[in-house]
Design a protein around this motif. Structure first.
Motif, PDB file in Angstrom:
ATOM      1  N   GLN A  92      -3.064  -8.616  -1.225  1.00 39.54           N
ATOM      2  CA  GLN A  92      -3.418  -7.406  -1.969  1.00 39.54           C
ATOM      3  C   GLN A  92      -4.933  -7.240  -2.028  1.00 39.54           C
ATOM      4  O   GLN A  92      -5.452  -6.141  -1.823  1.00 39.54           O
ATOM      5  N   ALA A  96      -6.899  -4.127  -0.325  1.00 33.40           N
ATOM      6  CA  ALA A  96      -7.676  -3.271  -1.224  1.00 33.40           C
ATOM      7  C   ALA A  96      -9.156  -3.289  -0.846  1.00 33.40           C
ATOM      8  O   ALA A  96      -9.822  -2.243  -0.853  1.00 33.40           O
ATOM      9  N   ALA A  99      -9.649  -1.221   2.363  1.00 37.11           N
ATOM     10  CA  ALA A  99      -9.563   0.218   2.090  1.00 37.11           C
ATOM     11  C   ALA A  99     -10.758   0.697   1.276  1.00 37.11           C
ATOM     12  O   ALA A  99     -11.257   1.810   1.483  1.00 37.11           O
ATOM     13  N   ALA A 100     -11.247  -0.131   0.362  1.00 37.21           N
ATOM     14  CA  ALA A 100     -12.361   0.273  -0.491  1.00 37.21           C
ATOM     15  C   ALA A 100     -13.677   0.301   0.273  1.00 37.21           C
ATOM     16  O   ALA A 100     -14.444   1.258   0.170  1.00 37.21           O
ATOM     17  N   ASN A 105     -12.218   4.465  -0.034  1.00 32.41           N
ATOM     18  CA  ASN A 105     -11.152   4.964  -0.887  1.00 32.41           C
ATOM     19  C   ASN A 105     -11.443   4.592  -2.340  1.00 32.41           C
ATOM     20  O   ASN A 105     -11.485   3.419  -2.696  1.00 32.41           O
ATOM     21  N   ALA A 108      -8.648   2.711  -4.116  1.00 31.47           N
ATOM     22  CA  ALA A 108      -8.634   1.308  -3.707  1.00 31.47           C
ATOM     23  C   ALA A 108      -9.741   0.529  -4.402  1.00 31.47           C
ATOM     24  O   ALA A 108      -9.566  -0.639  -4.751  1.00 31.47           O
ATOM     25  N   LEU A 112      -9.043  -2.637  -6.641  1.00 32.22           N
ATOM     26  CA  LEU A 112      -9.751  -3.883  -6.346  1.00 32.22           C
ATOM     27  C   LEU A 112     -10.445  -4.398  -7.603  1.00 32.22           C
ATOM     28  O   LEU A 112     -10.400  -5.597  -7.889  1.00 32.22           O
TER      29      LEU A 112
END
Length: 173
Positions: A92, A96, A99-100, A105, A108, A112
């Protein structure tokens, strides 16, 4: 066996159901990566072996597997049961973070941050737990003779108290 030897249909969820016309018995289970991921995820959630076995479906027969089959084909996952939750959280965090940072994002990034805060809280609780565990010292365990001697002293004290109580009540009558 190839697909042309066995005809198959599709069930309600899109899983293939094979019929083995002319062949006896249930075909042996075949492990798939999808089922291996499912077993790992359910182990991470703390499910028991029997519960997991009821959720893993043999794609060729459309039936759930038994516990012995689960133990036979998914032994590596079952042996690492204690670490599956950590692997799930690590994955996870990885997704995250990707994506962040790579995708920018914002959702995300928030997720996070939540995961990081949970991790920090967990680490602080572990540190506090270690300090709490160090403070209490173990009581000295008494041996059989010492335990019997203490029990005898308690019995004598109870007997003496009972006799005194009878003597006091006897004087009143």
């Amino acid at each position: 066996m190839s697909d042309d030897e066995n005809s198959y249909e599709v069930d309600l969820w899109g899983n293939r159901i094979f019929s083995r016309k002319g062949k006896r018995g249930r075909p042996p289970f075949e492990r798939t990566e999808e089922n291996a991921r499912k077993v790992s995820m359910l182990l991470a959630m703390g499910w028991s072996n029997s519960r997991i076995a009821r959720c893993v479906v043999d794609p060729r027969t459309g039936k759930h597997i038994s516990e012995p089959t689960l133990k036979r084909y998914f032994r590596p996952e079952l042996q690492e049961r204690d670490f599956q939750r950590d692997r799930l959280v690590a994955r996870q965090l990885e997704v995250a973070a990707t994506a962040a940072f790579d995708g920018g994002n914002v959702g995300a990034m928030r997720f996070l941050q939540t995961l990081v805060e949970k991790n920090d809280t967990m680490r602080a609780e572990e540190r506090m737990g270690r300090l709490d565990r160090e403070e209490p010292k173990k009581e000295e365990r008494l041996g059989k003779k010492q335990t019997d001697a203490l029990a005898a002293e308690e019995a004598d004290a109870l007997l003496m108290a009972e006799l005194e109580q009878e003597a006091i009540s006897g004087k009143r009558h």
